[in-house]
Design a protein around this motif. Sequence first.
Motif: not given
Length: 492
Positions: A32-35, A61-63, A94-98, A123-125
Motif C-alpha cells: 500500500h502507499m501510506i500517506t 515490503r517484499p522487494r 513526505d515522502p509517502p511509504i510503500w 491506498c492500495r499500490w
Amino acid sequence: IRNELNAGAWCPSTPATPDLKEWLQIDLHSVHMITSTETQGRFGNGRGVEYAEAYVLEYWRPRLNKWIRYRHRLGDEALKGNINTYLESKTQLDPPIWASKIKFLPFSHHKRTVCMRVEIYGCRWTDGISSYSMPQGDKRGTSWEFYDTSYDGHWDGERLQYGLGQLTDGEVAPEDFKTAFYQPSSQGWVGWKNDTRESKPIEIVFEFDKVREFSTVHIYSNNQFTKDVQVFSQAKVLFSVGGKRYKGEPITFDYIEDHIWETPRNVSIRLHHRVGRFVKLQLQFAARWLMISEVTFDSSVVNGNFTDEEEEEMEEQSLQKDQIATPGADSKNVVSAVNTPSGLGQYLGVIVGVLSVLVVLMVAVVVFVVIQQRRYKSSPRPSQVPGGCDKAALYREPSMGRLPGSSDYADVRDPEYAVPLQPPQTPRAPPPLHNFLPKPPPVPPPPERYYAATEICNSGFVPPPPPLSTPPPVRLSRQPRYVSNTRTYVGP
C-alpha cells in the motif's frame, strides 16, 4: 482513533525511552502507499493519563526484504505525537511509504509510561512498481545536489538498487529547479550531467510485481534550455520477463527540441501493448543536463505462464555444447544452433499454419485422383479396332438380293447373321405413326458391297465369318400372279 474499547488504548509493558523496544505492528497483506498517520492517547472515560509525545515508524515490503526506518524529507526520524489523552494528532508523510507492514514504536527523550491509539491513511499500490534501479544524480556546483533523497533502497556508490523514491511518489517538481533548494518542503528534480557520462544514455530499470501489458509511459521532464537543461533527445524502451535478457526490438522515441518554452512537460511514449515484468528506459542527452521528476506507466496485469530467462539460457547452453561436440562444426553453425529455438518460438504460429494448408491441399489432391479413377472404371470402353481399318465397313448391314425378273425387292434380314457390337446409345423417341404404314421396299445395294463380299481392312484384320445357316424362307400369303406374257410381277 476516537473509540473507547476495552482499556481504551495499547500500552507497552515497559516505559518509553530513547531506546526503542516495543512496537505495534499492522499487517496490510499487500503493498500500500501510506500517506498519513494519526495517533491518540488513552482517555479511558476520563481515567487515562497516558499518551505518546513522539513515535518512530518502520516499514517492510517484499522487494526490500528488511525493515526500513522512515525518515522525513527534512531528515527527522521521530514524528510528532500527542499533547494530551483526548486530542488526536495527524501527520502527513513526505515522502509517502510503500509498505505491506508498518510498525509504530513509542519514543520519548525521558522515561515515561505511554499508551497509543493509531490509524494509517493511504491506498492500495496499483501501479505495480516494486523497485527501480538507476545511477544516482549528480551535483551542480558546490551546493546543488540533484539526488534522489527519498530513495529507500540500497545505495551502492553511484548506483541505486531495489528501492523506490522520488520518481514514483506522485509529486512533480517545481518549474524552476532552483526552487527546491530555496523551499526545502518542495519536491526536487533528479538530474544527471553529460560531462561525467561520456554521452552514454541514462538507464533506469523498473521492476513490477507481476508480468504486465504496457500501453504508455509518461516521463515528467525539465526543459530550461537557457540553463543547459533539456528534454532527452531520444528514448528507448526495452522489455524483459526475467530481467536478464531484453528480447525484441526496442521502442524508439525521438523528441523534437523545443527552444521556445521552458516549462516542464509530460512526455508520453506509446508502448504498443508490449509485455514484461522489467522495463528498461534509455534516455539520451540533448544538452549538458537531463532532469526528470516522475515516471508513471499505464499497464494491466497479464495472466499466463511465461518462461524465465534462466531456463532459456540453460537450454541454449546445452544446445551450444552439443553443437561444439559435433566434429566439423564451425562457429556459424554454433551460433545458428543457439539462436534457432528463440526464432522458432516467434514464428511457430506461421509455421503451423503453412503446414496445415499443405496437408489440406495434399488430401484434396488424393480425393480428386480417387474420384477420377472410379469414374474411369465405371465408364464403358469402346471396342478396339486395328489401325488402318475402315470403321464404316464394320457396321454395314447385309440385305437380301432382288428377286429374279423383278425391279423391286423384299429386304429380309437374317437374325443369325453376325453383326459387330455397337456402343450403347441413348434411348430415342418413339418413331412417328407413318413409319408403321406400308411403304415401297428400298433399292438394294450392289452385290460387291455386301458384308461378306468385300475386304474391310487392309491391315490383315479379317472379321470372323457368319455362322453357316440358310436365310429363312420368305413366306408369301399367296402365289404371285402373272398377268401378261411380259412376266410382270404384280405381288401378293
